[in-house]
Design an enzyme around this catalytic site. Structure first.
Site, short mmCIF file in Angstrom:
data_model
loop_
_atom_site.label_atom_id
_atom_site.label_comp_id
_atom_site.label_asym_id
_atom_site.label_seq_id
_atom_site.Cartn_x
_atom_site.Cartn_y
_atom_site.Cartn_z
N ASP A 143 -1.92 10.84 -1.76
CA ASP A 143 -2.30 9.76 -2.92
C ASP A 143 -2.70 10.60 -4.30
OD1 ASP A 143 -3.02 8.67 -0.47
OD2 ASP A 143 -2.46 6.84 -1.47
N ARG B 3 0.87 -1.28 0.08
CA ARG B 3 0.09 -0.04 0.17
C ARG B 3 0.95 1.16 0.08
NH1 ARG B 3 2.13 1.79 3.75
NH2 ARG B 3 0.62 3.54 3.78
O1 MRU Z 1 -4.61 3.38 2.24
P1 MRU Z 1 -3.11 3.56 2.11
O2 MRU Z 1 -2.20 2.78 3.32
O3 MRU Z 1 -2.52 3.05 0.76
O4 MRU Z 1 -2.86 5.22 2.21
C1 MRU Z 1 -1.67 5.61 1.96
C2 MRU Z 1 -1.57 7.06 2.36
O5 MRU Z 1 -2.39 7.64 2.34
C3 MRU Z 1 -0.23 7.61 2.29
O6 MRU Z 1 0.01 8.82 3.03
C4 MRU Z 1 0.18 8.34 0.67
O7 MRU Z 1 -0.12 6.98 0.02
C5 MRU Z 1 1.58 8.70 0.64
S1 MRU Z 1 2.45 7.60 0.34
C6 MRU Z 1 4.03 8.21 0.29
#
Ligand code: MRU
Length: 357
Positions: free
Chosen positions: A240, A51
Site C-alpha cells: 500500500d 479496495r
Molecule cells: O485493506 P485492503 O484490502 O485495501 O488492503 C490491500 C492490500 O494490502 C494489498 O496487498 C495492497 O493494496 C496491494 S494491492 C495491489
C-alpha cells in the site's frame, strides 16, 4: 480478467456514472454498483466496496470527475479532493491520484474541465493496467527461473488480495502468476486467508479459480510450517506504500510472513507500480496505519444454509478487540521489488536505478 468466463475491469465510466464491482459481496454475490457522486465515491473507498491501493486511487480520480458533474465549482472540487484523500489513510495511491488530478484541474474554469478530468481518470486506469502487465512480465522471469531449476510446479505464497480486483486489471502480486500460467508454467498458490476481512479467501482465491489457477486457502498462521516443509518456493505480496528506502507497508500479517520466509531462505518479493512509492516519508513510523472497526474481527459474514448472506458475532460479547489493518516489513526482509520498470533491490539505490527521482 475473467468472472464466469467474461472479461471485466474493476471500474469503468458509463453515461456519467462510475461502475464498480462491489467487493464486500464477493465471492458470494456478483454485484455491479453505481457510484453517482463524491459521497458515494468516499463511501465506496471507506467501506471497501473498492479496495487495494491502485483501485482506490482510480476510484478517487473518478470521484473528482463526479464532483465536477455535480457542481462545476473550484471550492467544491477542493473539498471533494480532501474528502477523497481522507477516506483511507494508509495507501499512498489515493493521495498520488488526487494530486495528479488536481494538478490538471485546479484553477480551470472553462467548460472543458469535465473532459480534462475524464481523460486524466481514464489515463490513470490505462497506465495502471500497463504497469501491472509489465510487473507481470518482470515477475514472470523470476517464476520461470525457479521452474527451470525445479522442473516441477512452482509453489507461491501470497497474502491479502493484490490481485486484479485490487487494481484495474492483472493485479500486482498476481500478475506474474497469471503470466506464468498463460505461458504454461505449472503454478500452485498458497492463499493466506487474511483475517479479519478475508481478502485472500474471498478475493484472491476467487479470482484465481475464475482463471483456472490451482490454489489452496490456508489460515494465516500456516505459512511458517509450509515453508519449513519445503512447500513454498517464493512469496509475492503487494503493498500500500513503499518508502524510498525499500520498507514495505502492506496488509497486516505481511511482516510475519516475511520473517518466516527469511528464516527459511525463501525469496520474498513485493510487487508494486511506481504509484505506490512514497518518495517523501523517510521513516516507516510516520506512515499512518489504519485502525478499522473492531466489528471486522468480532463478526463474520457468510452464506447461511438458505443461501442468504448473514453476519454473526463470533467473539464473547464483553471482549475488546483491536484491528490494525497494515504493518511494515523492513527492507532487509524483502528479496527484491518487482516494478513496471524492472526488478530492483529494496533500497534507495535500487529504486533510484529504475526511477529517475
Ligand atoms: O485493506 P485492503 O484490502 O485495501 O488492503 C490491500 C492490500 O494490502 C494489498 O496487498 C495492497 O493494496 C496491494 S494491492 C495491489
Amino acid at each position: 480478467m475473467k468472472i464466469e468466463g467474461k472479461n471485466y475491469r474493476t471500474i469503468w465510466f458509463e453515461k456519467n456514472i462510475v461502475k464498480i464491482i462491489d467487493q464486500t459481496k464477493l465471492p458470494h454475490k456478483f454485484i455491479i454498483k453505481d457510484i453517482k457522486n463524491v459521497k458515494d465515491s468516499v463511501n465506496a473507498i471507506r467501506n471497501m466496496e473498492v479496495r487495494g491501493a491502485p483501485l482506490i486511487g482510480a476510484m478517487a480520480a473518478y470521484g473528482l470527475v463526479l464532483a465536477i458533474l455535480e457542481k462545476n465549482d473550484q471550492t467544491y472540487l477542493k473539498k471533494a479532493s480532501e474528502d477523497l484523500i481522507n477516506s483511507r489513510p494508509t495507501a499512498i495511491n489515493l493521495k498520488w491520484s488526487v494530486d495528479r488530478m488536481m494538478k490538471k484541474l485546479s484553477g480551470v474554469k472553462s467548460d472543458k474541465i469535465l473532459q480534462i478530468a475524464l481523460n486524466e481518470a481514464i489515463e490513470i486506469c490505462e497506465e495502471d493496467i500497463r504497469f501491472c502487465e509489465n510487473i507481470g512480465l518482470n515477475g514472470l522471469k523470476i517464476i520461470e527461473e525457479i521452474y527451470n531449476k525445479k522442473k516441477d510446479t512452482v509453489k507461491i505464497l501470497t497474502h491479502c488480495n493484490a490481485g486484479w480486483l485490487a487494481t484495474i486489471n492483472w493485479g500486482t502480486a498476481t500478475s506474474p502468476i497469471y503470466h506464468a500460467h498463460k505461458k504454461g508454467i505449472p503454478v500452485h498458490v498458497w492463499v493466506d486467508e487474511t483475517r479479519p476481512r478475508n481478502q485472500g479467501a474471498n478475493l484472491t482465491s476467487f479470482e484465481l479459480n475464475e482463471e483456472g489457477i490451482k490454489n489452496t486457502i490456508i489460515a494465516d498462521n500456516t505459512g511458517g510450517i509450509l515453508m519449513q516443509r519445503g512447500e513454498v518456493d517464493m512469496c509475492i505480496v503487494g503493498t500500500d506504500r513503499t518508502l524510498s528506502n525499500g520498507d514495505v507497508c502492506n496488509k497486516i500479517g505481511t511482516y510475519l510472513k516475511a520473517l518466516a520466509a527469511y528464516d527459511n531462505n525463501i525469496p520474498f518479493y513485493v510487487a508494486l507500480p511506481s504509484s505506490t512509492i512514497d518518495w517523501n516519508l523517510k521513516d516507516y513510523k510516520e506512515i499512518p496505519i489504519e485502525e478499522r472497526s473492531s466489528e471486522e474481527l468480532s463478526h463474520i459474514e457468510g452464506l447461511d444454509e438458505n443461501g442468504n448472506l448473514n453476519k454473526i458475532q463470533i467473539y464473547p460479547q464483553k471482549s475488546k478487540s483491536m484491528n490494525l489493518a497494515f504493518d511494515i516489513t523492513p527492507a532487509k526482509y524483502v528479496t527484491a521489488l518487482i516494478t513496471e520498470k524492472g526488478v530492483c533491490d529494496a533500497s534507495n539505490l535500487g529504486l533510484k536505478k529504475l526511477f529517475d527521482k
